[in-house]
Design a protein around this motif. Sequence first.
Motif, mmCIF file in Angstrom:
data_model
loop_
_atom_site.group_PDB
_atom_site.id
_atom_site.type_symbol
_atom_site.label_atom_id
_atom_site.label_comp_id
_atom_site.label_asym_id
_atom_site.label_seq_id
_atom_site.Cartn_x
_atom_site.Cartn_y
_atom_site.Cartn_z
ATOM 1 N N PRO A 147 35.450 27.564 16.930
ATOM 2 C CA PRO A 147 36.905 27.886 16.844
ATOM 3 C C PRO A 147 37.678 27.668 17.817
ATOM 4 O O PRO A 147 39.104 27.905 17.878
ATOM 5 N N TYR A 148 36.929 27.831 19.237
ATOM 6 C CA TYR A 148 37.740 27.860 20.400
ATOM 7 C C TYR A 148 37.962 26.240 20.878
ATOM 8 O O TYR A 148 38.408 26.100 21.984
ATOM 9 N N GLY A 149 37.469 25.326 20.107
ATOM 10 C CA GLY A 149 37.619 23.870 20.789
ATOM 11 C C GLY A 149 36.520 23.399 21.869
ATOM 12 O O GLY A 149 36.872 22.287 22.188
ATOM 13 N N LEU A 150 35.527 24.159 22.119
ATOM 14 C CA LEU A 150 34.639 23.720 23.191
ATOM 15 C C LEU A 150 33.138 23.732 22.556
ATOM 16 O O LEU A 150 32.909 24.317 21.274
ATOM 17 N N ALA A 151 32.362 22.950 23.126
ATOM 18 C CA ALA A 151 30.860 22.892 22.774
ATOM 19 C C ALA A 151 30.215 22.175 23.941
ATOM 20 O O ALA A 151 30.578 21.857 24.751
ATOM 21 N N PHE A 152 28.767 22.500 23.785
ATOM 22 C CA PHE A 152 27.725 21.952 24.789
ATOM 23 C C PHE A 152 27.506 20.712 24.375
ATOM 24 O O PHE A 152 27.029 20.388 23.354
ATOM 25 N N SER A 153 27.517 19.647 25.359
ATOM 26 C CA SER A 153 27.342 17.936 24.991
ATOM 27 C C SER A 153 25.786 18.004 24.923
ATOM 28 O O SER A 153 25.265 17.228 24.077
ATOM 29 N N GLY A 154 24.731 18.871 25.332
ATOM 30 C CA GLY A 154 23.449 18.772 25.219
ATOM 31 C C GLY A 154 22.796 17.630 26.088
ATOM 32 O O GLY A 154 21.525 17.709 26.103
ATOM 33 N N PRO A 192 40.078 23.061 24.806
ATOM 34 C CA PRO A 192 40.169 24.447 24.183
ATOM 35 C C PRO A 192 41.468 24.730 23.388
ATOM 36 O O PRO A 192 42.286 23.843 23.394
ATOM 37 N N ASP A 193 41.361 25.705 22.521
ATOM 38 C CA ASP A 193 42.345 26.230 21.899
ATOM 39 C C ASP A 193 43.713 26.247 22.374
ATOM 40 O O ASP A 193 43.615 26.992 23.591
ATOM 41 N N PHE A 223 32.081 16.813 35.273
ATOM 42 C CA PHE A 223 31.948 17.605 34.010
ATOM 43 C C PHE A 223 32.154 19.126 34.393
ATOM 44 O O PHE A 223 31.709 19.662 35.457
ATOM 45 N N ALA A 224 32.541 19.925 33.313
ATOM 46 C CA ALA A 224 32.555 21.479 33.434
ATOM 47 C C ALA A 224 31.297 21.833 33.182
ATOM 48 O O ALA A 224 30.820 21.978 32.208
ATOM 49 N N MET A 225 30.733 23.009 33.967
ATOM 50 C CA MET A 225 29.412 23.444 33.934
ATOM 51 C C MET A 225 29.594 24.957 33.518
ATOM 52 O O MET A 225 28.659 25.554 32.913
ATOM 53 N N MET A 226 30.829 25.586 33.928
ATOM 54 C CA MET A 226 31.120 26.835 33.528
ATOM 55 C C MET A 226 32.575 27.142 33.161
ATOM 56 O O MET A 226 33.595 26.429 34.163
ATOM 57 N N GLU A 227 33.075 27.868 32.411
ATOM 58 C CA GLU A 227 34.332 27.994 31.822
ATOM 59 C C GLU A 227 34.452 29.116 31.180
ATOM 60 O O GLU A 227 33.641 29.901 30.484
ATOM 61 N N THR A 228 35.847 29.719 31.310
ATOM 62 C CA THR A 228 36.044 31.000 30.905
ATOM 63 C C THR A 228 37.441 30.660 29.797
ATOM 64 O O THR A 228 38.146 30.033 29.963
ATOM 65 N N LEU A 229 37.313 31.444 28.741
ATOM 66 C CA LEU A 229 38.312 31.618 27.809
ATOM 67 C C LEU A 229 38.965 33.114 27.426
ATOM 68 O O LEU A 229 38.149 34.045 27.424
ATOM 69 N N GLU A 230 40.070 33.304 27.714
ATOM 70 C CA GLU A 230 40.749 34.358 26.999
ATOM 71 C C GLU A 230 41.672 34.091 25.916
ATOM 72 O O GLU A 230 42.536 33.141 25.933
ATOM 73 N N VAL A 231 41.310 34.486 24.732
ATOM 74 C CA VAL A 231 41.900 34.361 23.413
ATOM 75 C C VAL A 231 42.650 35.416 22.888
ATOM 76 O O VAL A 231 42.134 36.471 22.798
ATOM 77 N N PRO A 232 43.839 35.011 22.456
ATOM 78 C CA PRO A 232 44.598 36.173 21.839
ATOM 79 C C PRO A 232 44.139 36.823 20.865
ATOM 80 O O PRO A 232 43.651 36.230 19.813
ATOM 81 N N ALA A 233 43.748 38.095 20.682
ATOM 82 C CA ALA A 233 43.121 39.047 19.471
ATOM 83 C C ALA A 233 44.011 40.071 19.265
ATOM 84 O O ALA A 233 43.185 41.069 19.349
ATOM 85 N N GLY A 234 45.224 40.115 18.875
ATOM 86 C CA GLY A 234 45.893 41.259 18.501
ATOM 87 C C GLY A 234 46.257 42.038 19.696
ATOM 88 O O GLY A 234 46.957 41.452 20.505
ATOM 89 N N ALA A 235 45.980 43.250 20.045
ATOM 90 C CA ALA A 235 46.509 43.971 21.102
ATOM 91 C C ALA A 235 45.736 43.588 22.416
ATOM 92 O O ALA A 235 46.505 43.817 23.522
#
Length: 452
Positions: free
Chosen positions: A254-261, A309-310, A346-358
């Motif tokens: 749902p957040y547009g990312l995935a592990f390539s494997g 990412p989203d 390649f990105a090996m570590m990433e953070t996301l902040e996703v809007p979720a209401g309050a």
Amino acid sequence: MNRRLRTGSGSLVLTVAVLGVLVALNILAARGAQAWDLTRSGINTLAPQSVLAAKNLGSDLLVIGLFRSGAGSDQAQTEALVALYEAQSPRIVYRSENIDVDVADVHKYSVTEPDTLVLDYRGKTQLLTPALQTEQDFTSALLKLEAGHSPLVCWAAGAGGRSRSDTSQTGYSAVADILARNNFETKDVLIAGLAAIPSNCDELVLIAPSVPLSAVSVTAIGYYVAAGGSVLIAGDPWAETPAAAASLNEVLKPYGLAFSGALVVETDASRAFDLITPAVLVYGSSPITRDIQGLASFFPQTTAIKGEPDPAARAVVIGATTRSSYAISAPRQDLSRQPEDEAGPFAMMETLEVPAGAKSARIVIVGTTGFAENRVLPPSSNDANLELALASFQWLAREDALISIPPKPARALPLTLTRQDQSTIIFVTIFLMPGLIVFAGVMVWWRRRLIR
């Protein structure tokens, strides 16, 4: 001859003037309260996290040292540590007592061991026994006393993956210990078939399950994130159970990312421990990386984080490989570059902040389970993986203000001086040494005068 005499006299006057200035500066410095820590690791300086914990105290903290004098006592070292905290906050008040004499405090705080520190704050107490008197222990105690809530880390269990109780080199017992020392609570949550993530979980940890997550579990994690939850997700390359890796990607979908494997290979020797252990020294801008820029952390056997990412989310690539890297999609023995291998970085570590209401949901994504295993954390290693792991958990718990380099290693014993020692040092540095220099100058001048 008169000219030479005037030259000698001028040199003597200049020497005396310089010595006078040095003595005056020495006296002024002795009266000041400034200090410089020139030790290699800054072991006599509190870490930023410790400074913040001391400055954020909202009420007076009484610290009582109940010591028993004699061989084996670390009273001087412990009191030196307490003094560093006292210097940061006027709310910290310390007094030292003899455990065999101060019966009232011994009974009041139920102290059973000599050389114990008692921390009394707003009617709550923490006892630090001799084995728990490092800077990390003291700071953790401050956080526990000040905080009305200890963040709960829910560890996904029952689907394989790394265990927080595993003490082997590939286990996560060191992480569990670090969390416990930094005011976190942890518990296992059976993720298989779980219909809802417990509401008291401040963050959820998914470490590359070897058993596929059920659709019900994936949905439960989705609801948890949508409600503003925090999740740490770690994957691995060349998954032995492709279905398990695919289910982990379902969580991220749902957040547009995935592990390539695919297995990432880093050929830039300055940015890798070896071909399959990339290193990061320059990090993306985040509270997680605020204090580790320029410090190396390692990502053993990592896969890449792919996708867009989203757009509504705030994404930060924490660590990435160089352009010299490439990724091998299918397992093989020969790791040399082939035409079909994908080129980095390649990105090996990433953070996301996703809007979720309050409030926004927070997600930390890491391409390797090895980033926080025991072999890359103290005492096995002194790289920045400790700081990176702890800061990730703190960021997920929304403790941004407390994210910093963890407390330093054990400090050296302080130099304790008696009044006699201090008087001797003052006499030697202010009177004796300058006097000898002046005497030597006079003798040289007198000898030159006799010769001429």
